[in-house]
Design a protein around this motif. Structure first.
Motif, PDB file in Angstrom:
ATOM      1  N   HIS A   1       0.614  -1.223  -0.084  1.00  0.00           N
ATOM      2  CA  HIS A   1       0.164  -0.015  -0.050  1.00  0.00           C
ATOM      3  C   HIS A   1       0.981   1.215  -0.086  1.00  0.00           C
ATOM      4  O   HIS A   1       1.690   1.326   0.932  1.00  0.00           O
ATOM      5  CB  HIS A   1      -0.665   0.034   1.256  1.00  0.00           C
ATOM      6  CG  HIS A   1      -1.595   1.287   1.352  1.00  0.00           C
ATOM      7  ND1 HIS A   1      -2.499   1.820   0.697  1.00  0.00           N
ATOM      8  CD2 HIS A   1      -1.684   2.497   2.191  1.00  0.00           C
ATOM      9  CE1 HIS A   1      -3.215   2.822   0.532  1.00  0.00           C
ATOM     10  NE2 HIS A   1      -2.439   3.415   1.630  1.00  0.00           N
TER      11      HIS A   1
ATOM     12  N   ARG B   1      -7.288   2.622   4.508  1.00  0.00           N
ATOM     13  CA  ARG B   1      -6.419   3.102   3.263  1.00  0.00           C
ATOM     14  C   ARG B   1      -6.913   3.522   2.138  1.00  0.00           C
ATOM     15  O   ARG B   1      -8.157   2.856   1.662  1.00  0.00           O
ATOM     16  CB  ARG B   1      -5.306   2.016   3.097  1.00  0.00           C
ATOM     17  CG  ARG B   1      -4.591   1.559   4.511  1.00  0.00           C
ATOM     18  CD  ARG B   1      -3.649   0.348   4.200  1.00  0.00           C
ATOM     19  NE  ARG B   1      -2.482   0.115   5.163  1.00  0.00           N
ATOM     20  CZ  ARG B   1      -2.972  -0.506   6.042  1.00  0.00           C
ATOM     21  NH1 ARG B   1      -4.088  -1.259   6.504  1.00  0.00           N
ATOM     22  NH2 ARG B   1      -1.877  -0.796   7.074  1.00  0.00           N
TER      23      ARG B   1
ATOM     24  N   ASP C   1       2.102  -1.766   6.173  1.00  0.00           N
ATOM     25  CA  ASP C   1       1.004  -2.597   5.703  1.00  0.00           C
ATOM     26  C   ASP C   1       1.474  -3.915   5.793  1.00  0.00           C
ATOM     27  O   ASP C   1       2.609  -4.218   5.130  1.00  0.00           O
ATOM     28  CB  ASP C   1       0.996  -2.389   4.240  1.00  0.00           C
ATOM     29  CG  ASP C   1      -0.009  -3.168   3.276  1.00  0.00           C
ATOM     30  OD1 ASP C   1      -0.552  -3.848   3.873  1.00  0.00           O
ATOM     31  OD2 ASP C   1      -0.100  -2.786   2.054  1.00  0.00           O
TER      32      ASP C   1
END
Length: 454
Positions: A232, A245, A374
């Motif tokens: 991410h 996110r 992440d």
């Protein structure tokens, strides 16, 4: 089908069942949000300042594409305004007195190339090739306008301090000439955490209402954007314990909020949260104080190609003759797991404890800050494996040996599951000579071979 293949297929199928079941029975809660709950843009007038910077909430702006193409080197841009140096063991840079922007920050312990000596630059000023900065201020209301509060191009004065270090904070001051004196005290620790305390002294005869905010803005996409589906990069935020996110390419697709005039999304945080941008290795995050409600805003300014995150705190009433202040934090640095976990807990992490770190009640206790990293879809496996490898490396002092020990530990844990497969393979090996004899005796008669094996 022999026992070995059957066990492999069974294990694979069970793994998928466990993963699907986890997300079916423990889905992430949906974030309740109201995009129309943002402060009205029109009620406070138009924000002043040039168009080369993201303007104060609730408006937004930025450079034109032509301005970006004509950007100057960072070194040339830094000389355009007076600056306060930043020096710690982890970072170096400066704060611009124009707007009080934190827009010049490099990471001293990281280089851009393995064999190089150029350190990584995280934040850059407006006018450079990749502007990326943090900005703080106040949203006016009532009879006040943006000319009465500090904005992105307000010339601040240095009231106290010199170089910003862990032992010496600095204080900026600006008098609006109308009875309000604004101060901003900036402190930093040995790692990557800033603390920004904003205060307003009302020397006038009437009460005033102001709402403090913080912004992290970056112009354009990062040059080193990976765009890898398991990694991410983009906005990361915590809304009362729920980590959410947005990829960079999600922001232009957000709904246009009328009160913002641009694609945006807002979420009300009741007691605990943070919001910012994360790259592969680095992160810049706004962190209001624990227990402080605020509005978490994500937005995109299409004409200027600005990606922006904001933390808008509730409106404050400053009575005549009184002073009000509010403190927030800014994380700007490398995503070092141990450092981030130490910001999450008052007690030091296991690795830090091995090197003599002690508990500190004053350490920021940022809820779920470790999940700003992440960990991927299989976080329930990657997190414990990472911490185990991290601990082994710190204990042994050699990553290669630590990986070998980790492999042995995982093998030992999985041994009971693999034991039956090993036994089956051993039996098959013992029976192999007899099976070969049966095949030779039966020739091409497969039915006879199968009956003999049974």
């Amino acid at each position: 089908m022999d026992d070995q293949n059957r066990n492999l297929i069974l294990a694979t199928g069970l793994s998928f069942v466990v993963i699907i079941g986890w997300f079916l029975f423990f889905p992430p809660p949906e974030v309740t949000q109201d995009p129309n709950a943002l402060p009205p843009a029109a009620e406070t007038g138009t924000a002043p300042g040039d168009t080369d910077i993201a303007l104060t909430p609730p408006l937004a702006g930025g450079p034109t594409p032509a301005a970006i193409e004509n950007s100057a080197p960072v070194e040339a841009t830094l000389s355009e305004a007076a600056r306060i140096p930043i020096e710690t063991q982890s970072v170096e840079g400066s704060i611009s007195l124009l707007g009080g922007r934190i827009d010049d920050l490099s990471l001293r312990n990281y280089v851009t190339e393995v064999d190089g000596d150029q350190i990584v630059r995280l934040l850059s000023p407006v006018g450079s090739e990749d502007p990326y900065y943090a900005l703080y201020g106040w949203i006016p209301s009532g009879g006040l306008g943006y000319e009465d509060v500090p904005t992105s191009d307000t010339p601040w004065d240095l009231e106290s301090g010199g170089t910003l270090t862990p032992d010496s904070p600095v204080t900026l001051v600006w008098d609006n000439g109308g009875g309000l004196i604004f101060r901003r005290t900036i402190a930093i620790d040995d790692s990557y955490m800033f603390e920004i305390t904003q205060s307003v002294e009302n020397t006038g005869a009437v009460d005033v209402s102001l709402a403090p905010y913080g912004i992290v803005a970056r112009h354009g996409l990062p040059d080193d954007l990976q765009n890898f589906f398991i990694l991410h990069e983009g906005v990361v935020r915590n809304i009362d314990g729920i980590v959410d996110r947005f990829n960079f390419d999600d922001l232009p697709d957000l709904d246009v909020v009328p009160r913002e005039g641009v694609p945006a999304e807002a979420a009300e945080v009741m007691s605990s949260g943070w919001i910012g941008f994360t790259d592969k290795y680095w992160m810049t995050t706004l962190i209001p104080s624990e227990g402080q409600p605020f509005t978490s805003v994500t937005k995109y300014v299409p004409g200027a190609d600005i990606y922006q995150t904001e933390a808008r705190l509730p409106q404050m009433v400053i009575a005549a003759g009184q002073t009000a202040e509010v403190s927030t934090r800014l994380f700007a640095g490398a995503k070092e797991a141990e450092a981030i976990r130490n910001y999450e807990n008052a007690e030091p992490g296991l690795i830090s404890s091995l090197f003599g770190a002690e508990s500190d009640a004053n350490r920021p206790q940022v809820e779920r800050f470790i999940d700003s990293i992440d960990w991927g879809w299989f976080f329930f496996l990657t997190k414990p494996l990472f911490w185990l490898l991290h601990w082994l490396n710190a204990t042994i002092g050699n990553m290669g040996v630590a990986i070998i020990f980790l492999t042995l530990i995982v093998k030992a844990i999985l041994f009971p599951l693999a034991y039956r497969s090993y036994v089956s393979m051993a039996k098959m090996k013992e029976l192999q000579p007899e099976m070969e004899k049966m095949k030779e005796a039966a020739g091409d008669d497969r039915e006879k071979v199968q009956k003999g094996m049974m």
